[in-house]
Design a protein around this motif. Structure first.
Motif, mmCIF file in Angstrom:
data_model
loop_
_atom_site.group_PDB
_atom_site.id
_atom_site.type_symbol
_atom_site.label_atom_id
_atom_site.label_comp_id
_atom_site.label_asym_id
_atom_site.label_seq_id
_atom_site.Cartn_x
_atom_site.Cartn_y
_atom_site.Cartn_z
ATOM 1 N N PHE A 40 15.071 5.076 -31.025
ATOM 2 C CA PHE A 40 14.555 4.875 -29.609
ATOM 3 C C PHE A 40 14.742 3.355 -29.325
ATOM 4 N N ALA A 41 14.913 2.491 -30.076
ATOM 5 C CA ALA A 41 15.403 1.106 -29.838
ATOM 6 C C ALA A 41 16.733 1.077 -29.170
ATOM 7 N N VAL A 42 17.742 1.963 -30.058
ATOM 8 C CA VAL A 42 18.877 1.867 -29.458
ATOM 9 C C VAL A 42 19.008 2.550 -28.071
ATOM 10 N N ALA A 43 18.138 3.766 -27.814
ATOM 11 C CA ALA A 43 18.225 4.223 -26.298
ATOM 12 C C ALA A 43 17.636 3.216 -25.563
ATOM 13 N N ALA A 44 16.470 2.405 -25.986
ATOM 14 C CA ALA A 44 16.148 1.535 -24.889
ATOM 15 C C ALA A 44 16.949 0.197 -24.460
ATOM 16 N N ILE A 45 17.773 0.191 -25.521
ATOM 17 C CA ILE A 45 18.727 -1.425 -25.264
ATOM 18 C C ILE A 45 19.833 -0.785 -24.106
ATOM 19 N N ALA A 46 20.196 0.482 -24.421
ATOM 20 C CA ALA A 46 21.065 0.891 -23.547
ATOM 21 C C ALA A 46 20.643 1.337 -22.156
ATOM 22 N N LEU A 47 19.555 1.641 -22.164
ATOM 23 C CA LEU A 47 18.804 1.949 -20.846
ATOM 24 C C LEU A 47 18.513 0.503 -19.932
ATOM 25 N N ASN A 48 17.932 -0.152 -20.881
ATOM 26 C CA ASN A 48 17.506 -1.539 -20.208
ATOM 27 C C ASN A 48 18.758 -2.323 -19.774
ATOM 28 N N ALA A 49 19.792 -2.413 -20.519
ATOM 29 C CA ALA A 49 21.222 -2.866 -20.304
ATOM 30 C C ALA A 49 21.725 -2.403 -18.677
ATOM 31 N N ARG A 50 21.564 -0.965 -18.840
ATOM 32 C CA ARG A 50 22.024 -0.411 -17.508
ATOM 33 C C ARG A 50 21.163 -0.517 -16.236
ATOM 34 N N ALA A 51 19.874 -0.899 -16.462
ATOM 35 C CA ALA A 51 18.752 -1.045 -15.564
ATOM 36 C C ALA A 51 19.071 -2.567 -15.057
ATOM 37 N N ASN A 52 19.668 -3.429 -15.691
ATOM 38 C CA ASN A 52 20.093 -4.979 -15.298
ATOM 39 C C ASN A 52 21.429 -5.039 -14.909
ATOM 40 N N GLY A 53 22.208 -3.988 -14.858
ATOM 41 C CA GLY A 53 23.542 -3.980 -14.464
ATOM 42 C C GLY A 53 24.538 -4.884 -15.283
ATOM 43 N N ARG A 54 24.020 -4.476 -16.655
ATOM 44 C CA ARG A 54 24.932 -5.229 -17.755
ATOM 45 C C ARG A 54 25.428 -4.200 -18.631
ATOM 46 N N ARG A 55 26.428 -4.816 -19.373
ATOM 47 C CA ARG A 55 27.173 -3.782 -20.447
ATOM 48 C C ARG A 55 27.037 -4.584 -21.895
ATOM 49 N N ARG B 284 9.980 -2.254 -15.336
ATOM 50 C CA ARG B 284 9.242 -3.601 -14.525
ATOM 51 C C ARG B 284 9.890 -4.702 -14.989
ATOM 52 N N PRO B 285 9.568 -5.866 -14.119
ATOM 53 C CA PRO B 285 9.950 -7.089 -14.666
ATOM 54 C C PRO B 285 9.099 -7.606 -15.803
ATOM 55 N N VAL B 286 10.077 -8.558 -16.277
ATOM 56 C CA VAL B 286 9.434 -9.012 -17.917
ATOM 57 C C VAL B 286 8.646 -10.303 -17.394
ATOM 58 N N PRO B 287 7.467 -10.458 -17.774
ATOM 59 C CA PRO B 287 6.487 -11.758 -17.404
ATOM 60 C C PRO B 287 7.350 -12.958 -17.845
ATOM 61 N N GLY B 288 7.371 -13.737 -16.947
ATOM 62 C CA GLY B 288 8.131 -15.059 -17.114
ATOM 63 C C GLY B 288 9.608 -15.217 -17.210
ATOM 64 N N LEU B 289 10.228 -13.898 -17.050
ATOM 65 C CA LEU B 289 11.606 -13.731 -17.004
ATOM 66 C C LEU B 289 11.825 -12.511 -16.130
ATOM 67 N N GLU B 290 11.352 -12.827 -14.807
ATOM 68 C CA GLU B 290 11.133 -11.422 -13.696
ATOM 69 C C GLU B 290 12.716 -11.360 -13.165
ATOM 70 N N GLU B 291 13.750 -11.922 -13.743
ATOM 71 C CA GLU B 291 15.091 -11.505 -13.358
ATOM 72 C C GLU B 291 15.513 -10.392 -14.425
ATOM 73 N N ILE B 292 14.879 -10.159 -15.241
ATOM 74 C CA ILE B 292 15.188 -8.928 -16.326
ATOM 75 C C ILE B 292 14.077 -8.303 -16.156
#
Length: 225
Positions: free
Chosen positions: A109-124, A16-24
């Motif tokens: 779990f954070a390591v997994a979340a970081i990778a998933l979130n980067a991918r969800a935002n089209g970032r590497r 979901r979008p981050v409150p106040g940073l909806e582009e992420i």
């Protein structure tokens, strides 16, 4: 473990979008205590760490807002995100034009979340899974430290590590809502933002997240002055 950690994050969060940073967009949870219990069951560890990676915390939100308003702080720079959690600050740095970003966390779990979130935002980005506070800071231009002062033991390790990094010419940006162990006398406030956190662990829904620079160590006064 990496694959099962990714599956766990996806199963227990919603993108979901981050409150106040909806582009992420981040994989975020609705409630911390049920998720914490699920982590304990998954790992078989009743002392498993709180799932910090599943929420947008005030310090990280403030850094994200600051980088959106001041992209020059990281644009074209090599950036290291300490205690990256969800990867919010790391992804915000990439949005602001950072050349290279590394996110570090000790929680699998954070390591997994970081990778998933980067991918969800089209970032590497690069993800480091180890306690970097036992090492010298990496060869980067900027270190982001969001929400690293919530307990005394961590604060006592983070501050000297950041100070050594500053002594090597690395810029340091700190984000925090004024927690107990934040060494405000060593910091220079750059900005304050009204932010809406996504966890009930904070004492209020809306907080004032502040962004600081680490003050250079004072030069010793010449003898006799």
């Amino acid at each position: 473990m990496a694959r099962s950690s990714r599956a766990f994050v996806v199963r227990h969060t919603r993108l979901r979008p981050v409150p106040g940073l909806e582009e992420i967009r981040l994989h975020l949870a609705d409630e911390v205590l049920p998720l914490w219990r699920a982590v304990q069951v998954e790992t078989g560890d009743p002392d498993a760490a709180l799932p910090y990676w599943a929420f947008a915390w005030a310090g990280g939100l403030a850094i994200g807002r600051h980088l959106r308003e001041h992209p020059d702080a990281v644009a074209g720079q090599r950036v290291f995100d300490l205690g990256s959690g969800s990867g919010l600050c790391a992804i915000a740095a990439l949005h602001a034009g950072a050349e290279e970003v590394i996110g570090a966390d000790i929680d699998p779990f954070a390591v997994a979340a970081i990778a998933l979130n980067a991918r969800a935002n089209g970032r590497r980005l690069t993800v480091v899974h180890r306690d970097v506070l036992d090492e010298e800071a990496p060869a980067v231009d900027v270190i982001l430290a969001g929400d690293c002062w919530y307990e005394s033991g961590l604060a006592e390790r983070v501050q000297p590590w950041l100070r050594r990094a500053l002594g090597r010419g690395i810029d340091v940006l700190v984000g925090d809502p004024g927690r107990r162990y934040l060494p405000t006398d060593e910091l220079l406030e750059l900005a304050a933002y009204d932010v809406r956190t996504t966890t009930e662990l904070e004492d209020m829904d809306r907080k004032e997240g502040r962004v600081y620079a680490l003050r250079p160590a004072a030069d010793p006064s010449p003898e006799g002055t």
